[in-house]
Design a protein around this motif. Structure first.
Motif, PDB file in Angstrom:
ATOM      1  N   GLN A 104     -11.294   2.496   4.120  1.00  0.00           N
ATOM      2  CA  GLN A 104     -12.526   1.782   3.777  1.00  0.00           C
ATOM      3  C   GLN A 104     -12.449   1.233   2.347  1.00  0.00           C
ATOM      4  OE1 GLN A 104     -15.355   4.972   4.713  1.00  0.00           O
ATOM      5  NE2 GLN A 104     -16.250   3.658   6.278  1.00  0.00           N
ATOM      6  N   ARG A 105     -11.896   2.046   1.432  1.00  0.00           N
ATOM      7  CA  ARG A 105     -11.765   1.555   0.050  1.00  0.00           C
ATOM      8  C   ARG A 105     -10.844   0.345  -0.005  1.00  0.00           C
ATOM      9  NH1 ARG A 105     -10.812   7.044  -1.074  1.00  0.00           N
ATOM     10  NH2 ARG A 105      -8.638   6.603  -1.613  1.00  0.00           N
ATOM     11  N   GLN A 106      -9.711   0.431   0.706  1.00  0.00           N
ATOM     12  CA  GLN A 106      -8.765  -0.682   0.665  1.00  0.00           C
ATOM     13  C   GLN A 106      -9.344  -1.933   1.321  1.00  0.00           C
ATOM     14  OE1 GLN A 106      -6.137  -0.471  -1.100  1.00  0.00           O
ATOM     15  NE2 GLN A 106      -6.212   1.731  -1.479  1.00  0.00           N
ATOM     16  N   ARG A 107     -10.007  -1.757   2.468  1.00  0.00           N
ATOM     17  CA  ARG A 107     -10.473  -2.916   3.233  1.00  0.00           C
ATOM     18  C   ARG A 107     -11.686  -3.581   2.599  1.00  0.00           C
ATOM     19  NH1 ARG A 107     -14.133  -3.220   7.467  1.00  0.00           N
ATOM     20  NH2 ARG A 107     -14.296  -0.949   7.498  1.00  0.00           N
ATOM     21  N   GLN A 140     -10.127  -7.987  -3.608  1.00  0.00           N
ATOM     22  CA  GLN A 140      -9.955  -8.409  -5.004  1.00  0.00           C
ATOM     23  C   GLN A 140      -8.483  -8.626  -5.336  1.00  0.00           C
ATOM     24  OE1 GLN A 140     -12.662  -6.394  -7.949  1.00  0.00           O
ATOM     25  NE2 GLN A 140     -12.785  -4.887  -6.298  1.00  0.00           N
ATOM     26  N   ALA A 141      -7.626  -7.718  -4.840  1.00  0.00           N
ATOM     27  CA  ALA A 141      -6.197  -7.839  -5.147  1.00  0.00           C
ATOM     28  C   ALA A 141      -5.611  -9.116  -4.560  1.00  0.00           C
ATOM     29  CB  ALA A 141      -5.455  -6.615  -4.619  1.00  0.00           C
ATOM     30  N   LEU A 142      -5.983  -9.443  -3.325  1.00  0.00           N
ATOM     31  CA  LEU A 142      -5.433 -10.643  -2.696  1.00  0.00           C
ATOM     32  C   LEU A 142      -5.946 -11.910  -3.373  1.00  0.00           C
ATOM     33  CD1 LEU A 142      -5.575  -9.649   1.085  1.00  0.00           C
ATOM     34  CD2 LEU A 142      -3.617  -9.617  -0.455  1.00  0.00           C
ATOM     35  N   SER A 143      -7.205 -11.896  -3.820  1.00  0.00           N
ATOM     36  CA  SER A 143      -7.722 -13.084  -4.511  1.00  0.00           C
ATOM     37  C   SER A 143      -6.996 -13.309  -5.836  1.00  0.00           C
ATOM     38  CB  SER A 143      -9.226 -12.929  -4.760  1.00  0.00           C
ATOM     39  OG  SER A 143      -9.482 -11.873  -5.678  1.00  0.00           O
ATOM     40  N   LEU A 144      -6.512 -12.219  -6.442  1.00  0.00           N
ATOM     41  CA  LEU A 144      -5.780 -12.363  -7.701  1.00  0.00           C
ATOM     42  C   LEU A 144      -4.389 -12.963  -7.499  1.00  0.00           C
ATOM     43  CD1 LEU A 144      -6.666  -8.981  -9.466  1.00  0.00           C
ATOM     44  CD2 LEU A 144      -7.474 -11.252 -10.090  1.00  0.00           C
ATOM     45  N   VAL A 145      -3.787 -12.738  -6.340  1.00  0.00           N
ATOM     46  CA  VAL A 145      -2.378 -13.134  -6.151  1.00  0.00           C
ATOM     47  C   VAL A 145      -2.223 -14.276  -5.165  1.00  0.00           C
ATOM     48  CG1 VAL A 145      -1.553 -10.833  -6.736  1.00  0.00           C
ATOM     49  CG2 VAL A 145      -2.065 -11.359  -4.363  1.00  0.00           C
ATOM     50  N   LYS A 191      -8.892   1.283 -12.286  1.00  0.00           N
ATOM     51  CA  LYS A 191      -9.005   2.548 -11.562  1.00  0.00           C
ATOM     52  C   LYS A 191     -10.457   2.978 -11.402  1.00  0.00           C
ATOM     53  CE  LYS A 191      -4.490   4.394 -12.838  1.00  0.00           C
ATOM     54  NZ  LYS A 191      -3.749   5.501 -13.498  1.00  0.00           N
ATOM     55  N   GLY A 192     -11.323   2.473 -12.275  1.00  0.00           N
ATOM     56  CA  GLY A 192     -12.727   2.828 -12.180  1.00  0.00           C
ATOM     57  C   GLY A 192     -13.347   2.421 -10.850  1.00  0.00           C
ATOM     58  N   GLN A 193     -12.866   1.314 -10.278  1.00  0.00           N
ATOM     59  CA  GLN A 193     -13.413   0.870  -8.996  1.00  0.00           C
ATOM     60  C   GLN A 193     -13.011   1.818  -7.880  1.00  0.00           C
ATOM     61  OE1 GLN A 193     -13.389  -3.177  -7.967  1.00  0.00           O
ATOM     62  NE2 GLN A 193     -13.274  -3.941 -10.060  1.00  0.00           N
ATOM     63  N   VAL A 194     -11.773   2.324  -7.951  1.00  0.00           N
ATOM     64  CA  VAL A 194     -11.324   3.302  -6.950  1.00  0.00           C
ATOM     65  C   VAL A 194     -12.134   4.586  -7.075  1.00  0.00           C
ATOM     66  CG1 VAL A 194      -9.341   4.614  -6.103  1.00  0.00           C
ATOM     67  CG2 VAL A 194      -9.019   2.303  -7.014  1.00  0.00           C
ATOM     68  N   GLU A 195     -12.351   5.013  -8.289  1.00  0.00           N
ATOM     69  CA  GLU A 195     -13.124   6.242  -8.502  1.00  0.00           C
ATOM     70  C   GLU A 195     -14.575   6.061  -8.064  1.00  0.00           C
ATOM     71  OE1 GLU A 195     -10.479   7.558 -12.423  1.00  0.00           O
ATOM     72  OE2 GLU A 195     -12.544   6.853 -12.634  1.00  0.00           O
ATOM     73  N   ALA A 196     -15.119   4.873  -8.304  1.00  0.00           N
ATOM     74  CA  ALA A 196     -16.501   4.617  -7.867  1.00  0.00           C
ATOM     75  C   ALA A 196     -16.593   4.624  -6.348  1.00  0.00           C
ATOM     76  CB  ALA A 196     -16.969   3.274  -8.420  1.00  0.00           C
ATOM     77  N   ALA A 197     -15.575   4.022  -5.683  1.00  0.00           N
ATOM     78  CA  ALA A 197     -15.577   4.033  -4.214  1.00  0.00           C
ATOM     79  C   ALA A 197     -15.439   5.444  -3.676  1.00  0.00           C
ATOM     80  CB  ALA A 197     -14.432   3.152  -3.705  1.00  0.00           C
ATOM     81  N   LEU A 199       0.835  -1.208   0.000  1.00  0.00           N
ATOM     82  CA  LEU A 199       0.000   0.000   0.000  1.00  0.00           C
ATOM     83  C   LEU A 199       0.867   1.255   0.000  1.00  0.00           C
ATOM     84  CD1 LEU A 199      -2.796  -1.060   2.530  1.00  0.00           C
ATOM     85  CD2 LEU A 199      -2.961  -0.913   0.042  1.00  0.00           C
ATOM     86  N   GLY A 200       1.980   1.193   0.755  1.00  0.00           N
ATOM     87  CA  GLY A 200       2.880   2.355   0.770  1.00  0.00           C
ATOM     88  C   GLY A 200       3.517   2.603  -0.582  1.00  0.00           C
ATOM     89  N   ARG A 201       3.878   1.525  -1.284  1.00  0.00           N
ATOM     90  CA  ARG A 201       4.520   1.702  -2.593  1.00  0.00           C
ATOM     91  C   ARG A 201       3.548   2.226  -3.643  1.00  0.00           C
ATOM     92  NH1 ARG A 201       9.212  -2.002  -5.190  1.00  0.00           N
ATOM     93  NH2 ARG A 201       9.593  -0.682  -6.993  1.00  0.00           N
ATOM     94  N   THR A 202       2.267   1.928  -3.514  1.00  0.00           N
ATOM     95  CA  THR A 202       1.271   2.433  -4.465  1.00  0.00           C
ATOM     96  C   THR A 202       0.576   3.688  -3.954  1.00  0.00           C
ATOM     97  OG1 THR A 202      -0.379   0.951  -3.486  1.00  0.00           O
ATOM     98  CG2 THR A 202       0.835   0.141  -5.409  1.00  0.00           C
ATOM     99  N   SER A 203       1.053   4.239  -2.823  1.00  0.00           N
ATOM    100  CA  SER A 203       0.417   5.422  -2.248  1.00  0.00           C
ATOM    101  C   SER A 203       0.763   6.676  -3.048  1.00  0.00           C
ATOM    102  CB  SER A 203       0.857   5.577  -0.788  1.00  0.00           C
ATOM    103  OG  SER A 203       0.388   6.796  -0.257  1.00  0.00           O
TER     104      SER A 203
END
Length: 364
Positions: A272-275, A281-286, A257-263, A180-184
């Motif tokens: 709240q957006r991250q949790r 979704q990100a963890l299920s992908l990896v 990015k659309g999901q972030v913008e929608a949130a 999260l810090g690296r993508t902040s």
């Protein structure tokens, strides 16, 4: 002619891709170089298998001493019958070997239950708390009438599982925060996360273990000491967190990015957006690469020998130093290799299963 009669008279469809011949043609002789490689491997196996059977079964010694094994000339399985307790449990007291056995079963059972998707959620926290707590109780003792066993006497398979499982579980939250810090969008947080990840990933694990074992005590106040197993866990945790962070970052970048913008449009805050939206979704992908990280961590625990801890591979090497049983390297490494293979293969198959199941969901 009715529809029923037409269906009964129709011949069953021919499935040319079924059967052993079709499988061999598709997988072993699909191209000329695959056919050549298959024939080459078959030739090598035909030359090697008779010798292996002769060594492992025909001339093998199942009982007796080292002199009888050397006279027979085959595999000395009597060596494993004599040393298997030391290889599996190290210097743990002999009359207490039932405790590390239960600890191993508890850790394996926790992993098996965790693999079931029905328990993914808050129940998983309780399962891991009970599983790890019971394993720690069996290994440490000191309560409920159990004798206390210091970590200096730990070794073998329980130590390998403890370092790999606890190390990865403890490194997971730190790895997520680093991702999260690296993508902040905050430059300071992003810079600190990048420096940590790149610095740790740029050095081998053996140097991290050496720093945690030798350099860390130099910075502690006088009279304060940290247990050697705990120092190894700290080193493995810090090392694994950098790799987990990169895996999670790949999942974060895969979210549109659309999901972030929608949130944001819904008024949700950053956490709240991250949790609630991004991280699940990100963890299920990896998940598959996270399982691969666990496989790598499980194998890397063999490096703890540099700080004086006897993991599974180290106890096998130590068993070979017995003057009466010197020279039976193949039997010792084969025994340890089979254990590593069982764990790594099971995890690999589970990773593939998850990749298939989660991939089906995304394809829909």
């Amino acid at each position: 002619m009715s529809v029923t009669e037409t269906t009964q008279d129709r011949a069953a469809p021919i499935r040319p891709n079924q059967g052993p011949v079709a499988w061999a043609r598709a997988n072993l002789f699909s191209t000329w170089y695959n056919a050549l490689l298959t024939l080459l491997i078959a030739y090598v196996l035909a030359r090697a298998i008779p010798g292996i059977i002769d060594w492992a079964l025909v001339k093998a010694s199942w009982t007796g001493d080292a002199a009888a094994c050397r006279e027979a000339g085959g595999a000395c399985w009597a060596f494993l019958a004599e040393k298997w307790r030391f290889i599996l449990f190290g210097t743990f007291p002999d009359d207490q070997h039932w405790r590390p056995t239960l600890a191993i079963l508890s850790m394996i059972g926790t992993l098996v239950v965790s693999a079931d998707r029905r328990f993914w959620g808050k129940a998983l926290i309780y399962i891991w708390t009970v599983g790890i707590g019971f394993s720690a109780l069996m290994m440490f003792g000191g309560v409920l009438g159990l004798d206390y066993v210091p970590t200096e006497l730990w070794g073998g398979l329980p130590l390998t599982l403890a370092l790999s499982i606890v190390g990865l579980v403890a490194s997971f939250p730190l790895g997520v925060l680093l991702a999260l810090g690296r993508t902040s969008d905050l430059p300071v947080m992003r810079g600190l996360s990048v420096v940590y990840i790149e610095l740790v990933r740029g050095v081998p694990l053996i140097s991290i273990l050496f720093m945690a074992s030798v350099m860390l005590p130099l910075f502690l106040p006088a009279g304060v000491s940290i247990d050697k197993v705990l120092r190894a866990l700290i080193g493995i945790c810090l090392f694994s967190a950098a790799y987990v962070a990169e895996v999670v970052r790949a999942g974060l970048q895969a979210i549109p990015k659309g999901q972030v913008e929608a949130a944001q449009a819904l008024g949700l805050g950053y956490w709240q957006r991250q949790r609630l939206i991004i991280l699940p979704q990100a963890l299920s992908l990896v998940i598959p690469p996270l399982v691969n990280s666990f496989i790598a961590s499980f194998k890397d625990t063999s490096l703890v020998i540099v700080i004086g801890l006897l993991d599974l591979l180290s106890t096998a090497k130590a068993a070979l130093t017995d003057p009466a049983w010197r020279g039976f390297y193949k039997e010792a490494y084969l025994f340890v290799g089979v254990i590593y293979l069982l764990f790594c293969y099971a995890l690999s198959r589970y990773s593939r299963y998850l990749e298939t199941v989660l991939g089906q969901g995304r394809r829909r």
